[in-house]
Design a protein around this motif. Sequence first.
Motif, PDB file in Angstrom:
ATOM      1  N   GLY A 177       1.429   6.839  -4.897  1.00  0.00           N
ATOM      2  CA  GLY A 177       0.419   5.864  -5.301  1.00  0.00           C
ATOM      3  C   GLY A 177       0.780   4.421  -4.947  1.00  0.00           C
ATOM      4  O   GLY A 177       1.957   4.065  -4.882  1.00  0.00           O
ATOM      5  N   ARG A 178      -0.244   3.581  -4.743  1.00  0.00           N
ATOM      6  CA  ARG A 178      -0.019   2.192  -4.316  1.00  0.00           C
ATOM      7  C   ARG A 178       0.581   1.317  -5.425  1.00  0.00           C
ATOM      8  O   ARG A 178       1.251   0.334  -5.136  1.00  0.00           O
ATOM      9  CB  ARG A 178      -1.337   1.562  -3.820  1.00  0.00           C
ATOM     10  N   ASP A 179       0.330   1.676  -6.692  1.00  0.00           N
ATOM     11  CA  ASP A 179       0.878   0.847  -7.778  1.00  0.00           C
ATOM     12  C   ASP A 179       2.405   0.917  -7.868  1.00  0.00           C
ATOM     13  O   ASP A 179       3.019   0.080  -8.532  1.00  0.00           O
ATOM     14  CB  ASP A 179       0.241   1.207  -9.128  1.00  0.00           C
ATOM     15  N   ASN A 180       3.025   1.894  -7.209  1.00  0.00           N
ATOM     16  CA  ASN A 180       4.494   1.924  -7.149  1.00  0.00           C
ATOM     17  C   ASN A 180       5.046   0.623  -6.582  1.00  0.00           C
ATOM     18  O   ASN A 180       6.107   0.154  -6.978  1.00  0.00           O
ATOM     19  CB  ASN A 180       4.973   3.093  -6.267  1.00  0.00           C
TER      20      ASN A 180
ATOM     21  N   ARG B  51      -3.715   0.621 -12.148  1.00  0.00           N
ATOM     22  CA  ARG B  51      -4.721  -0.424 -11.883  1.00  0.00           C
ATOM     23  C   ARG B  51      -5.388  -0.293 -10.516  1.00  0.00           C
ATOM     24  O   ARG B  51      -6.390  -0.898 -10.253  1.00  0.00           O
ATOM     25  CB  ARG B  51      -4.042  -1.817 -11.950  1.00  0.00           C
ATOM     26  N   ASP B  52      -4.791   0.507  -9.638  1.00  0.00           N
ATOM     27  CA  ASP B  52      -5.240   0.555  -8.246  1.00  0.00           C
ATOM     28  C   ASP B  52      -6.527   1.363  -8.091  1.00  0.00           C
ATOM     29  O   ASP B  52      -6.598   2.517  -8.493  1.00  0.00           O
ATOM     30  CB  ASP B  52      -4.117   1.164  -7.390  1.00  0.00           C
ATOM     31  N   ILE B  53      -7.529   0.750  -7.461  1.00  0.00           N
ATOM     32  CA  ILE B  53      -8.839   1.393  -7.274  1.00  0.00           C
ATOM     33  C   ILE B  53      -8.730   2.705  -6.496  1.00  0.00           C
ATOM     34  O   ILE B  53      -9.386   3.690  -6.822  1.00  0.00           O
ATOM     35  CB  ILE B  53      -9.833   0.406  -6.596  1.00  0.00           C
ATOM     36  N   GLU B  54      -7.871   2.734  -5.483  1.00  0.00           N
ATOM     37  CA  GLU B  54      -7.717   3.953  -4.676  1.00  0.00           C
ATOM     38  C   GLU B  54      -7.168   5.089  -5.537  1.00  0.00           C
ATOM     39  O   GLU B  54      -7.662   6.221  -5.514  1.00  0.00           O
ATOM     40  CB  GLU B  54      -6.764   3.691  -3.499  1.00  0.00           C
ATOM     41  N   THR B  55      -6.132   4.791  -6.327  1.00  0.00           N
ATOM     42  CA  THR B  55      -5.496   5.780  -7.199  1.00  0.00           C
ATOM     43  C   THR B  55      -6.487   6.302  -8.240  1.00  0.00           C
ATOM     44  O   THR B  55      -6.622   7.511  -8.446  1.00  0.00           O
ATOM     45  CB  THR B  55      -4.274   5.149  -7.907  1.00  0.00           C
ATOM     46  N   LEU B  56      -7.195   5.389  -8.907  1.00  0.00           N
ATOM     47  CA  LEU B  56      -8.123   5.769  -9.977  1.00  0.00           C
ATOM     48  C   LEU B  56      -9.277   6.610  -9.434  1.00  0.00           C
ATOM     49  O   LEU B  56      -9.655   7.618 -10.034  1.00  0.00           O
ATOM     50  CB  LEU B  56      -8.637   4.522 -10.706  1.00  0.00           C
ATOM     51  N   ASN B  57      -9.838   6.209  -8.284  1.00  0.00           N
ATOM     52  CA  ASN B  57     -10.947   6.964  -7.684  1.00  0.00           C
ATOM     53  C   ASN B  57     -10.504   8.359  -7.251  1.00  0.00           C
ATOM     54  O   ASN B  57     -11.218   9.343  -7.451  1.00  0.00           O
ATOM     55  CB  ASN B  57     -11.535   6.223  -6.473  1.00  0.00           C
TER      56      ASN B  57
ATOM     57  N   ASP C 225       0.809  -1.221   0.000  1.00  0.00           N
ATOM     58  CA  ASP C 225       0.000   0.000   0.000  1.00  0.00           C
ATOM     59  C   ASP C 225       0.841   1.269   0.000  1.00  0.00           C
ATOM     60  O   ASP C 225       0.307   2.367   0.036  1.00  0.00           O
ATOM     61  CB  ASP C 225      -0.888   0.048   1.256  1.00  0.00           C
ATOM     62  N   GLN C 226       2.170   1.129   0.022  1.00  0.00           N
ATOM     63  CA  GLN C 226       3.050   2.281   0.190  1.00  0.00           C
ATOM     64  C   GLN C 226       4.052   2.365  -0.956  1.00  0.00           C
ATOM     65  O   GLN C 226       4.415   1.348  -1.534  1.00  0.00           O
ATOM     66  CB  GLN C 226       3.817   2.163   1.514  1.00  0.00           C
ATOM     67  N   PRO C 227       4.528   3.578  -1.259  1.00  0.00           N
ATOM     68  CA  PRO C 227       5.537   3.702  -2.322  1.00  0.00           C
ATOM     69  C   PRO C 227       6.856   3.036  -1.927  1.00  0.00           C
ATOM     70  O   PRO C 227       7.048   2.654  -0.767  1.00  0.00           O
ATOM     71  CB  PRO C 227       5.708   5.217  -2.468  1.00  0.00           C
TER      72      PRO C 227
END
Length: 560
Positions: free
Chosen positions: A415-418, A385-391, A330-332
């Motif tokens: 962002g979490r996708d990192n 792809r991350d729902i949190e990032t996209l929202n 969940d973290q960079p």
Amino acid sequence: MNQTWWKESVVYQIYPRSFMDSNGDGIGDIKGITSRMDYLKELGIDVIWLSPVFKSPNDDNGYDISDYQKIMDDFGTMEDFDEMLDAAHQRGIKLMMDLVVNHSSDEHQWFIESKSSKDNEKRDWYIWKPGKDGKEPSNWEAAFKGSVWEYDEGTDEYYLHLFSKKQPDLNWENPRLRKEIYKMMNWWLEKGIDGFRMDVINFISKDTDYPDGKVAEGKKYGDGSPYFMNGPRIHEFLQEMNKEVLSKYDTITVGEAPGVTPEEAKLYTGSDRNELHMVFQFEHMGLGDGPEGKWSNLSWKLTDLKKVMTRWQKGLEEDGWNSLYWNNHDQPRVVSRFGNDKEYRVESAKMLATCLHMMQGTPYIYQGEEIGMTNVQFDSIDQYRDIETLNAFKELTSENRMSEEEMMASIYARGRDNARTPMQWNAEEHGGFTEGTPWIEVNPNYKEINVEKALGDQESIFYYYQKLIKLRKENKAIVYGNYDLLLEDDEQIYAYTRTLGEEKLLIICNFTKDSTLFTLPSGIEYNSSELLISNYAIGEGTSIDSIEMKPFEARVYKLN
């Protein structure tokens, strides 16, 4: 202090979707993990924390579970799981599973029944409320934006979801539900797993009045966290879980606990409390947060980091236990967040590892951290792809709270996708992660940064981590010694001592790209010093009273 195996262990987190793909479908899987078990053994870790592999529609990458006792098709079969568990145990590696019981998927059989009618026997396995004055039951904001309440036309009521609307919250007030959860946990432990990392476990007890939260300026929704973080019955529930499940096995447990303080953490982890072994706190992860939380991504100071780390080190020194981590799914990436991922990537990655692994607590390594993997900068929001990032991107840009440029800069940083780009195994296509098309693109720097390259270089970050892990096994002071901060106000150097009986260690870390002078504070007496580890070559007989520290340099001395 009680000496136990889980205090002396080093944990390695695997995010299965991104670790290793064995069948070419572009998604990491369980057989892929098994195929890399010797690599983990060579690193020297003791425990794997495996992010969720349960059956799931994957709205939040497996943290939305539709069956707790089946394996997600993407990841393989229960036979594959048993093989992996066996392969780990044969190498002396324990396995900790992710336990996600604050919420389930809306496709879980329990929720399907609960939603079917107000009279269904599982109706109150979830949290249902009628609307209030034609609106939602309360004004709380969900973690992934929007309201926490979702209206169901069929029964004319709202259900609570602190995360996505496909993640309805379970009702822990219901004893039958709790019994069912304990039964499932016992089932996994009987299978031979060694413990649980518990997802947002301090959210499971809510204030059952669901009062409105405070609305910050310019915000649409209220903050419900005072009413669900560390709620009224949380310790009662965890003590019951311990009695019904955990006390019967020799486990390792860590509870993810956003918003927890050291004082509260003692209640969760105190040796006579019979709850959990340790918690994940997020204070250091919140450095640089602003009005839009992490998306504000403001600057941070080393003194702030020292303050947070020291508060936790001292707070849990006598009772309780710390979990030590710089990054997770969940973290960079830590080298991008707290280090320098360009000209001093190797040096700063080693320095950060030193600073953390020498503290009191159980260290956690996130996959790829041990080779210095970095954040990624995709060109377009469509590659995420991350729902949190996209929202967040959609909400913050559409409401003009941030521009698209500002938002992309924040995603690059926080962002979490990192953390979720595929593990970089070699310089072949897709970093050797898959022969297919990866579910999320590989970081383009995989040709320079990969496992094969790291294993071929004795000075690599990998071998440095290996040495840190070995040092922890050989020195009880690293595990159990008391922590004392030095040079509290220094904005460049993070230095501290660890003391166990007659044994004293001195840890010095330069957090900047500038050379800086370290002067040993008066009052630290020693006859001779022995260098245990450093990330630069150091000449014989160097005095420790005054040291010219190179950019991102780290040294650990044993003082005799």
